[in-house]
Scaffold this motif. Sequence first.
Motif, PDB file in Angstrom:
ATOM      1  N   SER A   1       0.819  -1.222   0.000  1.00 15.20           N
ATOM      2  CA  SER A   1       0.000   0.000   0.000  1.00 15.20           C
ATOM      3  C   SER A   1       0.845   1.261   0.000  1.00 15.20           C
ATOM      4  N   CYS A   2       2.175   1.068   0.006  1.00 16.68           N
ATOM      5  CA  CYS A   2       3.118   2.192   0.063  1.00 16.68           C
ATOM      6  C   CYS A   2       2.816   3.103   1.258  1.00 16.68           C
ATOM      7  N   GLY A   3       2.511   2.468   2.386  1.00 19.79           N
ATOM      8  CA  GLY A   3       2.300   3.198   3.622  1.00 19.79           C
ATOM      9  C   GLY A   3       0.998   3.958   3.721  1.00 19.79           C
ATOM     10  N   GLN A   4       0.042   3.656   2.838  1.00 18.55           N
ATOM     11  CA  GLN A   4      -1.208   4.413   2.850  1.00 18.55           C
ATOM     12  C   GLN A   4      -2.251   3.839   3.809  1.00 18.55           C
ATOM     13  N   GLN A   5      -2.122   2.567   4.193  1.00 21.40           N
ATOM     14  CA  GLN A   5      -3.091   1.987   5.129  1.00 21.40           C
ATOM     15  C   GLN A   5      -2.781   2.365   6.570  1.00 21.40           C
ATOM     16  N   PHE A   6      -1.509   2.498   6.904  1.00 21.62           N
ATOM     17  CA  PHE A   6      -1.095   2.977   8.222  1.00 21.62           C
ATOM     18  C   PHE A   6       0.302   3.562   8.082  1.00 21.62           C
ATOM     19  N   ASN A   7       0.612   4.503   8.961  1.00 28.48           N
ATOM     20  CA  ASN A   7       1.888   5.201   8.863  1.00 28.48           C
ATOM     21  C   ASN A   7       2.163   5.907  10.196  1.00 28.48           C
ATOM     22  N   PRO A   8       3.361   5.700  10.783  1.00 25.78           N
ATOM     23  CA  PRO A   8       4.464   4.869  10.301  1.00 25.78           C
ATOM     24  C   PRO A   8       4.304   3.409  10.721  1.00 25.78           C
ATOM     25  N   LEU A   9       5.248   2.570  10.250  1.00 24.72           N
ATOM     26  CA  LEU A   9       5.388   1.200  10.735  1.00 24.72           C
ATOM     27  C   LEU A   9       6.678   1.137  11.544  1.00 24.72           C
ATOM     28  N   PHE A  10       6.567   0.631  12.765  1.00 22.57           N
ATOM     29  CA  PHE A  10       7.720   0.536  13.668  1.00 22.57           C
ATOM     30  C   PHE A  10       7.887  -0.930  14.062  1.00 22.57           C
ATOM     31  N   ILE A  11       8.999  -1.547  13.631  1.00 22.54           N
ATOM     32  CA  ILE A  11       9.286  -2.954  13.921  1.00 22.54           C
ATOM     33  C   ILE A  11      10.356  -3.013  15.006  1.00 22.54           C
ATOM     34  N   PHE A  12      10.115  -3.799  16.051  1.00 21.88           N
ATOM     35  CA  PHE A  12      11.107  -3.858  17.121  1.00 21.88           C
ATOM     36  C   PHE A  12      11.280  -5.284  17.636  1.00 21.88           C
ATOM     37  N   GLY A  13      12.461  -5.538  18.187  1.00 19.28           N
ATOM     38  CA  GLY A  13      12.796  -6.855  18.715  1.00 19.28           C
ATOM     39  C   GLY A  13      14.294  -6.953  18.922  1.00 19.28           C
ATOM     40  N   PRO A  14      14.777  -8.038  19.535  1.00 20.61           N
ATOM     41  CA  PRO A  14      16.210  -8.185  19.814  1.00 20.61           C
ATOM     42  C   PRO A  14      17.027  -8.341  18.534  1.00 20.61           C
ATOM     43  N   LEU A  15      18.337  -8.440  18.703  1.00 20.73           N
ATOM     44  CA  LEU A  15      19.239  -8.559  17.564  1.00 20.73           C
ATOM     45  C   LEU A  15      18.975  -9.833  16.770  1.00 20.73           C
ATOM     46  N   THR A  16      19.242  -9.749  15.478  1.00 22.06           N
ATOM     47  CA  THR A  16      19.243 -10.886  14.541  1.00 22.06           C
ATOM     48  C   THR A  16      17.948 -11.686  14.551  1.00 22.06           C
ATOM     49  N   VAL A  17      16.807 -10.988  14.547  1.00 19.94           N
ATOM     50  CA  VAL A  17      15.532 -11.693  14.415  1.00 19.94           C
ATOM     51  C   VAL A  17      14.866 -11.399  13.073  1.00 19.94           C
TER      52      VAL A  17
END
Length: 434
Positions: free
Chosen positions: A131-147
């Motif tokens: 959707s090129c960010g049109q459905q929601f904005n921003p997207l923030f992905i988080f988690g520990p290293l190397t996942v």
Amino acid sequence: MPKKKDIWKHVIQIIRTNYDPAHVDPWFFHTQLKALDQNQGVIQVPNRFVAIWLKERFLEAIQSAIYKICGYRPDICFTYASNSISPKIPLPSSLPPVFQSPFNQKYTFETFIPDNKNRFAYASALTFAESCGQQFNPLFIFGPLTVGKTHLLHAVGNRISQNNPSLKVGYISSKKFISHLSSAAKSQDEIERLRSQFISLDLFILDDIQHLTDYPIVQTELLSICDHFLAHKKPLLFAANRSPASMDNLNRNLASRLGAGILAEIPALDHQTKLMILERRAADQVGPLADDVLFYLTTLTDDLSTLLNILDCVSQLNRENRQPIELTDIKRVTKHLTSDTLTIAQIQGVVAEHFGVSPSELASDKREKRICYPRHVAIYLCKELLGLSLKEIAKGFGKKNHSSMLYAIRSIENKIRNDRNLQEHIKRLRDALI
């Protein structure tokens, strides 16, 4: 008394001995000591950005250096030409140099392995890309290293670039973001030029945001960029090792902007997920690997990047020898990762060989007696010889519930009192391991 020019030169030299010169020189470039007495020192800097940065990061260092040279510790103030007007910087018509060729073509949605734990982050990233960010904005992905956070950021960038070749999509790590701002700090023109490069993008992707928590002025710049993108409904994509609300010293307004869309967590990889990833990568590079080889790899480290690098080495070995990869080959390649200290993997290997099963079967969910019995013995020895917690042992056997570890240990403890065969097994295994 030495001249102000000489004092300031000496101050910078002292600071450079206590800090990395690469972090000092960009900020002290074009600075001057304009006035100095026992009460106050006045430092001229190129612009407000540099003034704030020096005050936040180097004020104590400057005062200490002056004390070392002059014997007094004055208050420090910074001055700059507040009425200077920077020329209008034209927005670049193509992708700025900061972002040239930013995406790893190996990191795509097709090469990402979704499971129950990372599926929400995967689906969110895919929806964001399509959707090129049109459905929601921003997207923030988080988690520990190397996942797989960076993998998903690149997958989004690759997909959007393929679907919309005319869009300017920029990816940058937070460390490079800080570095570029540091380099531009010598003049207001450079700051404006760099800012124009960021806001000219159609999609801005920033990785490892947690590194910004020690740089308040950089957070202010990012907040300004976020406000521009959100006001113009342009997509923003971020990643970090924890959520915005969990970051200490993060600007509240910035944390609010970062968390305004979707927050998608990727937990630490479990044994089965690591195994799936290794199996797929191995199939692409060297063909199927034996179960004992795959199992041994997953016990070496929790760092997925290290495991994938090992597979690259194994792939090279396979091309040279043109022979199936065996466990001895893997151990030779990974010798630098192991030590003389006894490990769960070593205990599993010795017990498996003793009872004629494979190490991977010990960590499986199979309940046949020929597997359960040696599995219980291995768990018992891990507790006895390594002194690990039940949770740590469970992790080594790819289990989520450590209650099964307690059951195995108590089962062996109850049997060993009267079972001479079991006593003999345990004795031989101890001798082989110690």
